[in-house]
Write an enzyme that holds these catalytic residues in place. Structure first.
Site, PDB file in Angstrom:
ATOM      1  N   ASN A 196      28.299 -56.705  23.494  1.00 16.26           N
ATOM      2  CA  ASN A 196      29.402 -56.250  24.334  1.00 16.26           C
ATOM      3  C   ASN A 196      30.224 -55.198  23.603  1.00 16.26           C
ATOM      4  OD1 ASN A 196      28.810 -58.082  26.478  1.00 16.26           O
ATOM      5  ND2 ASN A 196      29.745 -59.726  25.270  1.00 16.26           N
ATOM      6  N   CYS A 217      21.734 -59.976  30.296  1.00 22.15           N
ATOM      7  CA  CYS A 217      22.419 -58.952  31.093  1.00 22.15           C
ATOM      8  C   CYS A 217      21.464 -58.444  32.157  1.00 22.15           C
ATOM      9  CB  CYS A 217      22.889 -57.810  30.204  1.00 22.15           C
ATOM     10  SG  CYS A 217      23.658 -56.470  31.130  1.00 22.15           S
ATOM     11  N   ASN A 250      21.917 -56.098  34.546  1.00 18.93           N
ATOM     12  CA  ASN A 250      21.886 -54.641  34.680  1.00 18.93           C
ATOM     13  C   ASN A 250      21.263 -53.990  33.446  1.00 18.93           C
ATOM     14  OD1 ASN A 250      23.136 -54.501  37.246  1.00 18.93           O
ATOM     15  ND2 ASN A 250      25.139 -54.786  36.318  1.00 18.93           N
ATOM     16  N   ASN A 262      24.336 -66.892  30.210  1.00 15.91           N
ATOM     17  CA  ASN A 262      25.700 -66.755  29.715  1.00 15.91           C
ATOM     18  C   ASN A 262      26.614 -67.480  30.709  1.00 15.91           C
ATOM     19  OD1 ASN A 262      25.384 -64.931  31.802  1.00 15.91           O
ATOM     20  ND2 ASN A 262      25.857 -63.124  30.596  1.00 15.91           N
ATOM     21  N   HIS A 294      29.436 -68.588  33.386  1.00 22.94           N
ATOM     22  CA  HIS A 294      30.174 -67.972  34.490  1.00 22.94           C
ATOM     23  C   HIS A 294      31.024 -69.019  35.205  1.00 22.94           C
ATOM     24  CE1 HIS A 294      28.077 -64.044  34.635  1.00 22.94           C
ATOM     25  NE2 HIS A 294      27.084 -64.739  34.104  1.00 22.94           N
ATOM     26  N   ASN A 310      32.495 -65.579  31.691  1.00 22.90           N
ATOM     27  CA  ASN A 310      32.623 -64.482  32.629  1.00 22.90           C
ATOM     28  C   ASN A 310      33.246 -65.034  33.907  1.00 22.90           C
ATOM     29  OD1 ASN A 310      30.887 -62.288  31.212  1.00 22.90           O
ATOM     30  ND2 ASN A 310      29.592 -64.116  31.197  1.00 22.90           N
ATOM     31  N   GLU A 322      34.115 -59.458  32.710  1.00 13.57           N
ATOM     32  CA  GLU A 322      33.091 -59.815  31.731  1.00 13.57           C
ATOM     33  C   GLU A 322      33.725 -60.108  30.388  1.00 13.57           C
ATOM     34  OE1 GLU A 322      29.183 -58.149  31.418  1.00 13.57           O
ATOM     35  OE2 GLU A 322      29.630 -56.719  33.021  1.00 13.57           O
ATOM     36  N   THR A 349      24.191 -60.713  35.950  1.00 12.40           N
ATOM     37  CA  THR A 349      24.250 -62.176  35.845  1.00 12.40           C
ATOM     38  C   THR A 349      25.397 -62.725  36.680  1.00 12.40           C
ATOM     39  OG1 THR A 349      25.570 -62.040  33.806  1.00 12.40           O
ATOM     40  CG2 THR A 349      23.175 -62.252  33.555  1.00 12.40           C
TER      41      THR A 349
END
Length: 275
Positions: free
Chosen positions: A62, A71, A73, A160, A162, A193, A211, A222
């Site tokens: 990050n 990730c 994207n 990760n 969320h 996140n 994020e 994600t």
């Protein structure tokens, strides 16, 4: 050192080909390169590395130097890079990540990759595995308080952590304040996140994403996946949803028969540069 700037729905990354380049201090390098005033400017740093267990390995950091497990994207950007720069001629790839191996199929147009369908794997719902501190196994529509205001969250890990919050009005929320406080909330031992989501139909939703380690971003793969899983768990949408983010739209499908989430979206090269 040669780098390539890429983005997926304006969620942007500096990509380094570690088959030919060497990065000594990735966290510090990420903080330097990703600074939008003194560096190149990006949401994160992607190192494209050799792998012993898959076609390629993705290491992602990050903008604050922290490690990202996965990730959605960024992995599409990696796929476009390795195909366009002829590191591979394969259109179906396996990518090693910190959260496990992910498979994707590239979309090819005029000899170049323009996007991909990514198998994002199994959504982890157990509170301990996300992790979220809870006396319950599943955190679905669970109350959480910040700044003396009550919200209800659904917890999911897509590699990760969320926390997904549904709201009729997401544009009036100050993510700079609320998102940061939620990211560091004591219930998230590894931070989280945060997604604020507005469902507009059984197959459409709008989301804003905070994020961890970055701040508000224009898109999060994600996060889009977590939002769709959470909306299905709360019976707000069907299993296939178009997710509208600030940077554009992603297609997300949670196939509950195999319990995998599939993400489809574009990947774009911005420019090459030399450090």
């Amino acid at each position: 050192m040669i780098f390539t700037k890429m983005h997926g729905l304006r969620n942007d990354y500096v990509c380094i080909n570690c088959f030919r380049e060497r990065v000594e201090d990735p966290p510090g390098f990420a903080r330097t390169l990703c600074d939008r005033h003194y560096g190149i400017g990006a949401d994160g740093l992607i190192l494209i590395c050799p792998s012993k267990v898959s076609d390629f390995k993705m290491e992602i950091y990050n903008s604050d130097g922290s490690v990202a497990g996965m990730c959605g994207n960024g992995i599409r950007c990696l796929g476009k890079y390795v195909y366009d720069y002829r590191l591979t001629g394969k259109e179906t790839l396996s990518i090693e990540t910190k959260s496990g191996i992910r498979n994707m199929h590239l979309h090819i147009q005029d000899g170049k990759a323009c996007g991909a369908m990514v198998d994002m794997g199994v959504p982890r719902l157990n509170a301990h595995s996300i992790p979220i501190l809870s006396e319950k196994d599943l955190v679905i529509n669970d109350p959480i308080e910040v700044q003396k205001k009550n919200y209800r969250m659904t917890g999911i890990s897509m590699g990760n952590p969320h926390a997904v919050i549904f709201s009729e009005e997401i544009n009036g929320i100050s993510l700079e304040e609320t998102g940061r406080e939620l990211e560091f909330h004591p219930r998230f031992p590894e931070r989280a996140n945060i997604e604020f989501c507005h469902v507009t139909a059984r197959d459409r939703m709008e989301i804003r994403v905070w994020e961890m380690g970055v701040g508000e971003t224009l898109a999060c793969g994600t996060g889009a996946c977590a939002a769709v899983v959470a909306s299905v768990l709360n019976d707000l949408t069907d299993e296939e949803v178009i997710v509208k983010l600030l940077g554009g739209e992603l297609s997300v499908r949670w196939d509950r028969k195999v319990n995998h989430v599939f993400l489809e979206g574009p990947a774009v090269k911005v420019f090459d540069g030399v450090l």
